[in-house]
Design a protein around this motif. Structure first.
Motif, PDB file in Angstrom:
ATOM      1  N   GLN A   1       0.812  -1.214   0.000  1.00  0.00           N
ATOM      2  CA  GLN A   1       0.000   0.000   0.000  1.00  0.00           C
ATOM      3  C   GLN A   1       0.845   1.263   0.000  1.00  0.00           C
ATOM      4  O   GLN A   1       0.387   2.314  -0.424  1.00  0.00           O
ATOM      5  N   GLY A   2       2.074   1.156   0.434  1.00  0.00           N
ATOM      6  CA  GLY A   2       2.960   2.316   0.457  1.00  0.00           C
ATOM      7  C   GLY A   2       3.758   2.518  -0.811  1.00  0.00           C
ATOM      8  O   GLY A   2       4.460   3.524  -0.946  1.00  0.00           O
ATOM      9  N   LEU A   3       3.656   1.587  -1.755  1.00  0.00           N
ATOM     10  CA  LEU A   3       4.404   1.711  -3.009  1.00  0.00           C
ATOM     11  C   LEU A   3       3.838   2.832  -3.876  1.00  0.00           C
ATOM     12  O   LEU A   3       2.630   3.081  -3.864  1.00  0.00           O
ATOM     13  N   PRO A   4       4.685   3.481  -4.646  1.00  0.00           N
ATOM     14  CA  PRO A   4       4.179   4.447  -5.627  1.00  0.00           C
ATOM     15  C   PRO A   4       3.298   3.703  -6.644  1.00  0.00           C
ATOM     16  O   PRO A   4       3.540   2.525  -6.944  1.00  0.00           O
ATOM     17  N   PRO A   5       2.299   4.376  -7.183  1.00  0.00           N
ATOM     18  CA  PRO A   5       1.356   3.708  -8.092  1.00  0.00           C
ATOM     19  C   PRO A   5       2.012   2.992  -9.276  1.00  0.00           C
ATOM     20  O   PRO A   5       1.519   1.946  -9.712  1.00  0.00           O
ATOM     21  N   ASP A   6       3.127   3.511  -9.773  1.00  0.00           N
ATOM     22  CA  ASP A   6       3.762   2.872 -10.927  1.00  0.00           C
ATOM     23  C   ASP A   6       4.529   1.597 -10.550  1.00  0.00           C
ATOM     24  O   ASP A   6       4.922   0.830 -11.425  1.00  0.00           O
ATOM     25  N   GLN A   7       4.735   1.336  -9.251  1.00  0.00           N
ATOM     26  CA  GLN A   7       5.465   0.145  -8.828  1.00  0.00           C
ATOM     27  C   GLN A   7       4.557  -0.947  -8.249  1.00  0.00           C
ATOM     28  O   GLN A   7       5.026  -2.015  -7.888  1.00  0.00           O
TER      29      GLN A   7
END
Length: 164
Positions: A90-96
């Motif tokens: 959930q903490g990942l940037p949207p592109d990852q």
């Protein structure tokens, strides 16, 4: 009234039942569909509750208390690890964020068990979506804190200073 291992086991069972009850409430009455990691966390809550329930019924001596505590500790650490994985996703940037995978039913009916289990434990893009918060923390955050609390209670149940 003194604190005994049986009270701690009852507390653990009650907490797990409350957490599972709320999870089912949000699923069936609030419309929040659980992702694979959420279902895995539920399974570890059930495993922890069953272990505590058996210990509550059996009321084991010191060696049995160590065994019950160890089993609950293993299940809470595993569940907490799954919750941490989801918090990390959930903490990942949207592109990852990984791509969304197939449904749970599809995985277990069409993939070999090992591959389906691996996919279940790693999670997918559905697991990165935050659809519920309380005080700014998502459900996996609260689940992780619950696993930590349950682990501490499991350890306390084996302490020799706790009266039988």
């Amino acid at each position: 009234m003194s604190l005994t291992p049986r009270w701690i086991y009852a507390f653990i069972v009650a907490c797990c039942c409350g957490l599972l009850g709320y999870a089912l409430y949000t699923q069936y009455f609030e419309g929040l569909h659980p992702c694979p990691l959420c279902i895995t966390q539920r399974a570890f809550f059930v495993l922890t509750a069953l272990t505590a329930l058996i210990a509550l019924i059996v009321n084991p001596q010191q060696t049995g208390r160590y065994i019950a505590s160890g089993l609950m500790l293993v299940s809470t650490i595993a569940g907490g690890s799954v919750a941490y994985r989801q918090v990390w996703l959930q903490g990942l940037p949207p592109d990852q964020v990984p791509a969304c995978g197939p449904s749970l039913e599809y995985m277990f009916s069409n993939l070999p068990f090992g591959e389906a289990f691996s996919t279940l434990m790693l999670g997918d893009g559905n697991c990165a979506e935050i659809v519920w918060t309380l005080f700014g923390l998502s459900m996996p955050n609260w689940s992780m804190f619950a696993f930590i609390g349950l682990a501490l209670a499991a350890i306390a149940s084996a302490l020799p200073m706790i009266k039988r």
